[in-house]
Design an enzyme around this catalytic site. Structure first.
Site, PDB file in Angstrom:
ATOM      1  N   SER A  32      11.791  10.704 -52.589  1.00 56.34           N
ATOM      2  CA  SER A  32      12.694  11.505 -51.753  1.00 56.34           C
ATOM      3  C   SER A  32      12.794  10.958 -50.332  1.00 56.34           C
ATOM      4  CB  SER A  32      12.212  12.961 -51.735  1.00 56.34           C
ATOM      5  OG  SER A  32      10.902  13.015 -51.196  1.00 56.34           O
ATOM      6  N   SER A  67       8.367   6.219 -45.821  1.00 52.83           N
ATOM      7  CA  SER A  67       8.689   5.350 -44.670  1.00 52.83           C
ATOM      8  C   SER A  67       9.910   5.843 -43.902  1.00 52.83           C
ATOM      9  CB  SER A  67       8.936   3.921 -45.136  1.00 52.83           C
ATOM     10  OG  SER A  67       7.720   3.358 -45.514  1.00 52.83           O
ATOM     11  N   TYR A  74      10.944   8.620 -42.921  1.00 53.56           N
ATOM     12  CA  TYR A  74      10.675   9.584 -41.855  1.00 53.56           C
ATOM     13  C   TYR A  74      10.211   8.897 -40.562  1.00 53.56           C
ATOM     14  CZ  TYR A  74       8.973  13.844 -39.645  1.00 53.56           C
ATOM     15  OH  TYR A  74       8.779  14.881 -38.783  1.00 53.56           O
ATOM     16  N   GLU A 116      18.429  -5.401 -31.776  1.00 54.06           N
ATOM     17  CA  GLU A 116      17.111  -5.762 -32.316  1.00 54.06           C
ATOM     18  C   GLU A 116      17.143  -7.230 -32.731  1.00 54.06           C
ATOM     19  OE1 GLU A 116      15.116  -1.774 -34.168  1.00 54.06           O
ATOM     20  OE2 GLU A 116      16.692  -2.668 -35.367  1.00 54.06           O
ATOM     21  N   HIS A 125       5.575  -6.638 -39.184  1.00 54.63           N
ATOM     22  CA  HIS A 125       6.266  -6.258 -37.950  1.00 54.63           C
ATOM     23  C   HIS A 125       5.439  -6.815 -36.801  1.00 54.63           C
ATOM     24  CE1 HIS A 125       8.210  -4.001 -34.784  1.00 54.63           C
ATOM     25  NE2 HIS A 125       9.116  -3.570 -35.658  1.00 54.63           N
ATOM     26  N   ARG A 170      12.092 -11.488 -37.126  1.00 56.91           N
ATOM     27  CA  ARG A 170      10.722 -10.985 -37.181  1.00 56.91           C
ATOM     28  C   ARG A 170       9.679 -11.977 -37.661  1.00 56.91           C
ATOM     29  NH1 ARG A 170      11.473  -5.029 -39.387  1.00 56.91           N
ATOM     30  NH2 ARG A 170      12.405  -4.469 -37.404  1.00 56.91           N
ATOM     31  N   HIS A 188       4.843  -4.393 -42.834  1.00 58.78           N
ATOM     32  CA  HIS A 188       5.855  -3.402 -42.494  1.00 58.78           C
ATOM     33  C   HIS A 188       6.869  -3.179 -43.614  1.00 58.78           C
ATOM     34  CE1 HIS A 188       8.590  -1.189 -39.942  1.00 58.78           C
ATOM     35  NE2 HIS A 188       9.554  -2.071 -40.120  1.00 58.78           N
ATOM     36  N   GLU A 234      13.752   0.471 -50.744  1.00 56.79           N
ATOM     37  CA  GLU A 234      12.773  -0.604 -50.510  1.00 56.79           C
ATOM     38  C   GLU A 234      12.100  -1.083 -51.790  1.00 56.79           C
ATOM     39  OE1 GLU A 234      10.327   0.098 -47.065  1.00 56.79           O
ATOM     40  OE2 GLU A 234       8.975  -1.544 -47.577  1.00 56.79           O
ATOM     41  N   ARG A 251      13.868  -9.760 -44.008  1.00 56.44           N
ATOM     42  CA  ARG A 251      14.873  -8.725 -43.709  1.00 56.44           C
ATOM     43  C   ARG A 251      15.191  -8.681 -42.217  1.00 56.44           C
ATOM     44  NH1 ARG A 251      14.533  -3.077 -42.039  1.00 56.44           N
ATOM     45  NH2 ARG A 251      12.312  -3.443 -41.837  1.00 56.44           N
TER      46      ARG A 251
HETATM   47  P1  FAD Z   1      10.611   5.884 -48.639  1.00 59.34           P
HETATM   48  O1  FAD Z   1      11.294   6.489 -47.497  1.00 59.34           O
HETATM   49  O2  FAD Z   1       9.311   5.204 -48.406  1.00 59.34           O
HETATM   50  O3  FAD Z   1      10.386   7.055 -49.704  1.00 59.34           O
HETATM   51  C1  FAD Z   1       9.625   6.839 -50.868  1.00 59.34           C
HETATM   52  C2  FAD Z   1       9.559   8.127 -51.653  1.00 59.34           C
HETATM   53  O4  FAD Z   1       8.993   7.861 -52.930  1.00 59.34           O
HETATM   54  C3  FAD Z   1       8.659   9.195 -51.040  1.00 59.34           C
HETATM   55  O5  FAD Z   1       9.285  10.439 -51.232  1.00 59.34           O
HETATM   56  C4  FAD Z   1       7.390   9.144 -51.880  1.00 59.34           C
HETATM   57  O6  FAD Z   1       6.688  10.361 -51.963  1.00 59.34           O
HETATM   58  C5  FAD Z   1       7.972   8.796 -53.214  1.00 59.34           C
HETATM   59  N1  FAD Z   1       7.034   8.176 -54.141  1.00 59.34           N
HETATM   60  C6  FAD Z   1       6.406   6.991 -54.026  1.00 59.34           C
HETATM   61  N2  FAD Z   1       5.655   6.758 -55.119  1.00 59.34           N
HETATM   62  C7  FAD Z   1       5.828   7.825 -55.939  1.00 59.34           C
HETATM   63  C8  FAD Z   1       5.320   8.196 -57.198  1.00 59.34           C
HETATM   64  N3  FAD Z   1       4.446   7.420 -57.878  1.00 59.34           N
HETATM   65  N4  FAD Z   1       5.697   9.359 -57.732  1.00 59.34           N
HETATM   66  C9  FAD Z   1       6.547  10.190 -57.075  1.00 59.34           C
HETATM   67  N5  FAD Z   1       7.081   9.893 -55.875  1.00 59.34           N
HETATM   68  C10 FAD Z   1       6.718   8.720 -55.321  1.00 59.34           C
HETATM   69  N6  FAD Z   1      14.332   0.439 -41.519  1.00 59.34           N
HETATM   70  C11 FAD Z   1      15.498   0.446 -40.861  1.00 59.34           C
HETATM   71  O7  FAD Z   1      16.546   0.114 -41.429  1.00 59.34           O
HETATM   72  N7  FAD Z   1      15.538   0.840 -39.551  1.00 59.34           N
HETATM   73  C12 FAD Z   1      14.423   1.221 -38.875  1.00 59.34           C
HETATM   74  O8  FAD Z   1      14.502   1.589 -37.715  1.00 59.34           O
HETATM   75  C13 FAD Z   1      13.184   1.208 -39.542  1.00 59.34           C
HETATM   76  N8  FAD Z   1      12.050   1.554 -38.906  1.00 59.34           N
HETATM   77  C14 FAD Z   1      10.898   1.664 -39.620  1.00 59.34           C
HETATM   78  C15 FAD Z   1       9.746   2.136 -38.994  1.00 59.34           C
HETATM   79  C16 FAD Z   1       8.592   2.332 -39.710  1.00 59.34           C
HETATM   80  C17 FAD Z   1       7.355   2.849 -39.044  1.00 59.34           C
HETATM   81  C18 FAD Z   1       8.570   2.030 -41.101  1.00 59.34           C
HETATM   82  C19 FAD Z   1       7.328   2.252 -41.901  1.00 59.34           C
HETATM   83  C20 FAD Z   1       9.702   1.516 -41.716  1.00 59.34           C
HETATM   84  C21 FAD Z   1      10.864   1.328 -40.989  1.00 59.34           C
HETATM   85  N9  FAD Z   1      12.025   0.840 -41.590  1.00 59.34           N
HETATM   86  C22 FAD Z   1      13.189   0.825 -40.900  1.00 59.34           C
HETATM   87  C23 FAD Z   1      12.066   0.577 -43.017  1.00 59.34           C
HETATM   88  C24 FAD Z   1      12.697   1.771 -43.717  1.00 59.34           C
HETATM   89  O9  FAD Z   1      12.286   2.950 -43.069  1.00 59.34           O
HETATM   90  C25 FAD Z   1      12.314   1.848 -45.176  1.00 59.34           C
HETATM   91  O10 FAD Z   1      12.503   0.623 -45.790  1.00 59.34           O
HETATM   92  C26 FAD Z   1      13.186   2.882 -45.883  1.00 59.34           C
HETATM   93  O11 FAD Z   1      13.135   4.093 -45.194  1.00 59.34           O
HETATM   94  C27 FAD Z   1      12.704   3.054 -47.301  1.00 59.34           C
HETATM   95  O12 FAD Z   1      13.342   4.178 -47.842  1.00 59.34           O
HETATM   96  P2  FAD Z   1      13.097   4.532 -49.359  1.00 59.34           P
HETATM   97  O13 FAD Z   1      13.881   5.750 -49.643  1.00 59.34           O
HETATM   98  O14 FAD Z   1      13.295   3.342 -50.191  1.00 59.34           O
HETATM   99  O15 FAD Z   1      11.516   4.860 -49.444  1.00 59.34           O
HETATM  100  C1  SIN Z   2      11.800  -1.055 -35.536  1.00 59.50           C
HETATM  101  O1  SIN Z   2      12.239  -0.054 -34.989  1.00 59.50           O
HETATM  102  O2  SIN Z   2      11.304  -2.008 -34.935  1.00 59.50           O
HETATM  103  C2  SIN Z   2      11.849  -1.124 -37.019  1.00 59.50           C
HETATM  104  C3  SIN Z   2      13.199  -1.503 -37.448  1.00 59.50           C
HETATM  105  C4  SIN Z   2      13.178  -1.959 -38.875  1.00 59.50           C
HETATM  106  O3  SIN Z   2      12.148  -2.108 -39.479  1.00 59.50           O
HETATM  107  O4  SIN Z   2      14.278  -2.182 -39.384  1.00 59.50           O
END
Ligand code: FAD
Ligand code: SIN
Length: 532
Positions: free
Chosen positions: A6, A35, A37, A110, A232, A278, A339, A363, A374
């Site tokens: 989610s 991530s 959030y 960035e 990162h 990066r 990261h 991701e 990336r």
């Molecule tokens: P996530 O948001 O990680 O969500 C994964 C979901 O899967 C969660 O709900 C988790 O509970 C669930 N899950 C995992 N395993 C299981 C399981 N076995 N069973 C049930 N549920 C499971 N990207 C950008 O483009 N811009 C940014 O500014 C940026 N800043 C970032 C800053 C930080 C600190 C981090 C950590 C990452 C950042 N990124 C950024 C990268 C980006 O946030 C992530 O790549 C992206 O949000 C991933 O989204 P997602 O929905 O794929 O996974």
């Molecule tokens: C950051 O804010 O530096 C993270 C951006 C990203 O991972 O895309």
């Protein structure tokens, strides 16, 4: 449809599906956790008059070091404006341009981006996105939410007439009952995020244990380019800070990278200086720390007006202050940390894996957008782009649109693991091993040593998993060891240095760029768990 995860990817797909589709959305802890959030910098989009889709494509391809798929990059860049518009429609409150009399969004810059292109909500973009998407998800009666449910493995069958593998659901640990439920669905979508917890130091939350990639691998999916783990460059260096990220946008707004004695160094590594892609900045910091024996370098924005800093980076300002670092007055000690997982489950332009009815988005997937490195803020964009692609694809599959979830069947085991502490120890050992032997700069000798150790751990962990009561920690530990093995195997397969993969034994880059693809090649896994 069953959506596992989610974050930005899972939530946006759930919201886009037609209201007559029954959706099960599962998440291993609370809905917001993941991530997404914690995303700070923002989401890249071509909105400014000086910018162009071609330039976004060129910058992304340049960062990706020869391994981006151009058609994918073009499609994503083209949709970027619509994606931001969709987020605005969902109620996301992005930061507006103060100097403009109109309603224009503020764009920051960035690494790797030629022009300011990053739409953001101050330095808490992910929180703003999750808050809006989750409140919408909760309003939709066709979406059933299963929090504190951990997917363990996918259920697959082989179609008799085609001999093709097909996904029909997932085994899921219900943490509230400690029983294993079976979720059946016509379509299963993995949106479980990355695998960065496999390293000791990471910017990621605990959810990023690579579950989706490990599950897909065990089920027989192609896993691509897992050697490209992104570090990162700037995470807060403080023994209590748990690798808190200090956004690249801080450098985009004038932040300088300095050695602890105040000397700048990035100009020695790249003409783009602190805003180089990066992989280059992280390697430069790693190299300076090793040459001089420093524990960290400095990121300094204290020369900027203090009210500007507080307003632009309220989250970073507050967090650093908790550690007695006032970023308006002093530089921030920073180090690189893992990261982002650039590789993942191989998908096509419709987010389809090589297993029928199994999709992967966000991701967890390897779409070809990021290549070997990336570019910042392209990830949130990818999450939302591919959620739309799944929707378009399932519309084509007539008669398979309405799906049900059956969580009545209960499976379990009785034997409890003798000492829970063993799980904790193994976690730490694997993550330390990966940090020390499979880090920013690699060698064949270290990779081979890591491979031998990981194969030993894998036997122990599989044995423990097969005999004992399955807990959430054990599921994650098992997945981490698969991920470690996949990363090491992929790194050993690549006999060159490219993007995020740097091997001192192969410092050159091959003329022809190619992907690393790993596949376990297994048969049905339908009888994996013993019936109670
Ligand atoms: P996530 O948001 O990680 O969500 C994964 C979901 O899967 C969660 O709900 C988790 O509970 C669930 N899950 C995992 N395993 C299981 C399981 N076995 N069973 C049930 N549920 C499971 N990207 C950008 O483009 N811009 C940014 O500014 C940026 N800043 C970032 C800053 C930080 C600190 C981090 C950590 C990452 C950042 N990124 C950024 C990268 C980006 O946030 C992530 O790549 C992206 O949000 C991933 O989204 P997602 O929905 O794929 O996974
Ligand atoms: C950051 O804010 O530096 C993270 C951006 C990203 O991972 O895309």
């Amino acid at each position: 449809m069953l959506i596992i995860g989610s974050g930005a990817a899972g939530n946006s797909l759930a919201l886009k599906l037609p209201k007559n589709t029954s959706v099960g959305l599962i998440s291993k802890t609370e809905l917001h956790e993941g991530s997404t959030y914690y995303a700070q910098g923002g989401i890249s989009a071509v909105l400014s008059k000086i910018d162009s889709i071609d330039q976004h494509v060129e910058d992304t391809m340049e960062s990706g070091a020869g391994l981006c798929k151009e058609d994918i990059v073009k499609s994503v860049a083209k949709e970027s404006k619509d994606i931001v518009d969709w987020l605005l429609e969902q109620g996301v409150k992005f930061t507006k341009n103060e100097s403009s009399s109109s309603d224009k969004l503020h764009l920051t810059k960035e690494g790797g981006h030629t022009y300011p292109r990053i739409v953001h909500a101050a330095d808490k973009t992910g929180e703003a996105i999750q808050d809006s998407l989750i409140s919408k998800v909760k309003e939709n009666s066709n979406i059933e939410l299963f929090t504190h449910h951990v997917a363990i493995d996918l259920i697959t069958t082989t179609e008799v007439n085609t001999n093709k593998k097909k996904c029909v659901g997932s085994y899921v640990l219900n943490k509230k009952t400690n029983l294993i439920d079976i979720f059946q669905a016509k379509f299963v979508v993995l949106a479980t995020g990355g695998a960065n917890k496999v390293y000791l130091y990471t910017s990621n939350p605990d959810t990023s244990s690579g579950d989706g990639i490990a599950m897909a691998y065990r089920a027989g999916c192609d896993i691509t380019n897992m050697e490209f783990m992104q570090f990162h460059p700037t995470c807060l260096y403080h023994h209590k800070a748990k690798s808190f990220l200090v956004s690249e946008s801080l450098r985009g707004e004038g932040g300088k990278l300095l050695l602890p004695n105040g000397e700048p160094f990035m100009h020695k590594y790249d003409s783009r200086g602190v805003l180089a892609p990066r992989d280059i900045v992280a390697r430069a910091i790693d190299s300076e720390m090793k040459i001089h024996g420093f524990d960290y370098v400095l990121l300094d924005i204290s020369h900027k007006d203090s009210s500007f800093v507080k307003k632009s980076f309220p989250n970073i300002y507050k967090k650093c202050l908790e550690f007695n670092i006032d970023i308006t007055k002093t530089a921030i000690p920073v180090v690189p940390a893992t990261h982002y997982t650039c590789g993942g489950i191989n998908i096509d332009i419709n987010a389809k894996t090589n297993i029928k009815n199994l999709y992967a988005i966000g991701e967890v997937a390897h779409s070809g957008l990021h290549g070997a490195n990336r570019m910042a803020s392209n990830s949130l964009l990818e999450c939302i782009f591919f959620s739309k692609k799944v929707l378009e694809d399932i519309k084509k599959c007539e008669g398979e649109k309405h799906c049900s979830i059956n969580s009545d069947l209960k499976y379990s085991r009785n034997k409890k693991i003798s000492e829970e502490v063993i799980i904790k120890h193994s976690w730490k050992e694997i993550r330390t091993l990966m940090w020390n032997y499979v880090g920013i700069v690699r060698t064949n000798e270290r990779l081979l040593k890591a491979k031998i150790r990981v194969s030993m751990y894998k036997k122990e962990i599989e044995d423990c998993f097969n005999k004992n009561v399955i807990s959430s920690d054990l599921i994650e530990l098992r997945n981490l060891i698969y991920i470690a093995e996949i990363i090491i195997t992929s790194a050993l397969t690549r006999k060159e240095s490219r993007g995020l993969h740097y091997n001192l034994d192969y410092p050159g880059t091959n003329e022809k760029a190619s992907d690393t693809v790993i596949n376990i090649n297994v048969k049905n896994n339908i009888k994996l768990y013993q019936e109670k």
